[in-house]
Design a protein around this motif. Sequence first.
Motif, mmCIF file in Angstrom:
data_model
loop_
_atom_site.group_PDB
_atom_site.id
_atom_site.type_symbol
_atom_site.label_atom_id
_atom_site.label_comp_id
_atom_site.label_asym_id
_atom_site.label_seq_id
_atom_site.Cartn_x
_atom_site.Cartn_y
_atom_site.Cartn_z
ATOM 1 N N SER A 1 2.772 7.856 0.854
ATOM 2 C CA SER A 1 3.900 7.470 0.380
ATOM 3 C C SER A 1 5.096 8.229 1.161
ATOM 4 C CB SER A 1 3.885 7.956 -1.130
ATOM 5 O OG SER A 1 2.840 7.433 -1.887
ATOM 6 N N THR B 1 8.570 7.859 2.844
ATOM 7 C CA THR B 1 9.877 7.251 2.344
ATOM 8 C C THR B 1 10.450 6.810 3.765
ATOM 9 O OG1 THR B 1 11.082 9.230 2.437
ATOM 10 C CG2 THR B 1 9.912 8.568 0.472
ATOM 11 N N ARG C 1 4.750 3.750 7.482
ATOM 12 C CA ARG C 1 5.519 3.749 6.210
ATOM 13 C C ARG C 1 4.966 2.921 5.234
ATOM 14 N NH1 ARG C 1 10.828 1.298 6.532
ATOM 15 N NH2 ARG C 1 9.453 -0.366 6.783
ATOM 16 N N ASP C 2 4.689 1.476 5.937
ATOM 17 C CA ASP C 2 4.237 0.457 5.048
ATOM 18 C C ASP C 2 2.668 0.883 4.511
ATOM 19 O OD1 ASP C 2 6.685 -0.901 5.508
ATOM 20 O OD2 ASP C 2 5.897 -2.270 6.770
ATOM 21 N N SER D 1 1.491 3.708 4.367
ATOM 22 C CA SER D 1 1.230 4.818 3.297
ATOM 23 C C SER D 1 1.494 4.597 1.911
ATOM 24 C CB SER D 1 2.404 5.726 3.938
ATOM 25 O OG SER D 1 3.593 5.416 3.476
ATOM 26 N N ALA D 2 2.062 3.332 1.408
ATOM 27 C CA ALA D 2 2.137 2.876 0.335
ATOM 28 C C ALA D 2 0.712 2.332 -0.289
ATOM 29 C CB ALA D 2 3.092 1.952 0.299
ATOM 30 N N SER E 1 -3.080 2.959 -1.566
ATOM 31 C CA SER E 1 -3.954 3.844 -1.931
ATOM 32 C C SER E 1 -5.040 4.045 -1.141
ATOM 33 C CB SER E 1 -4.448 3.255 -3.345
ATOM 34 O OG SER E 1 -3.509 2.989 -4.147
#
Length: 157
Positions: A88, A90, A131-132, A134-135, A137
């Motif tokens: 996640s 940011t 980043r993308d 990491s969103a 699961s």
Amino acid sequence: MTELADRADRAATLYEAVGGTEGLRRLSNTFYEAVLADLLLAPVFADFTPTHVEHVTVWLAEIFAGPADFTADLGGHQALLRAHLGLSITEEQRLRWMELMAAAVDKELPDDELLRRRVLEYFDWGTRIARDVSAASVGEDLGDPGPTPRWGWDGLA
């Protein structure tokens, strides 16, 4: 002198230009020393081990057209992406990551504006993907990301 003319005097690959594996290891060590002391980024690296620095070094070597050991020994592009699942990250953390990497690049890489720019362009590109990803699961199917990318004097090869 133009950028094209400048390149005639440069190493053939970014890997060679940064000083090979040793140059990338110095860069990684300097960077992660700053990351682990950073209040915003340290939590992202809660499971950090010294092995992480070596894996990043091997990844960067392959990205910048050095030995393909990350793919051969550490699971390639898919493994790198999976390592970011569930973190996640940011945009604020990504930008701070870039600030610390820029400082490490300034300290550890040769004083070559084009080299530093190309290396930082790779990191900007790669951190957006991290980043993308990491969103998603942990355990989520990422599909086939293809082979490990290569980054050169003209960017993504």
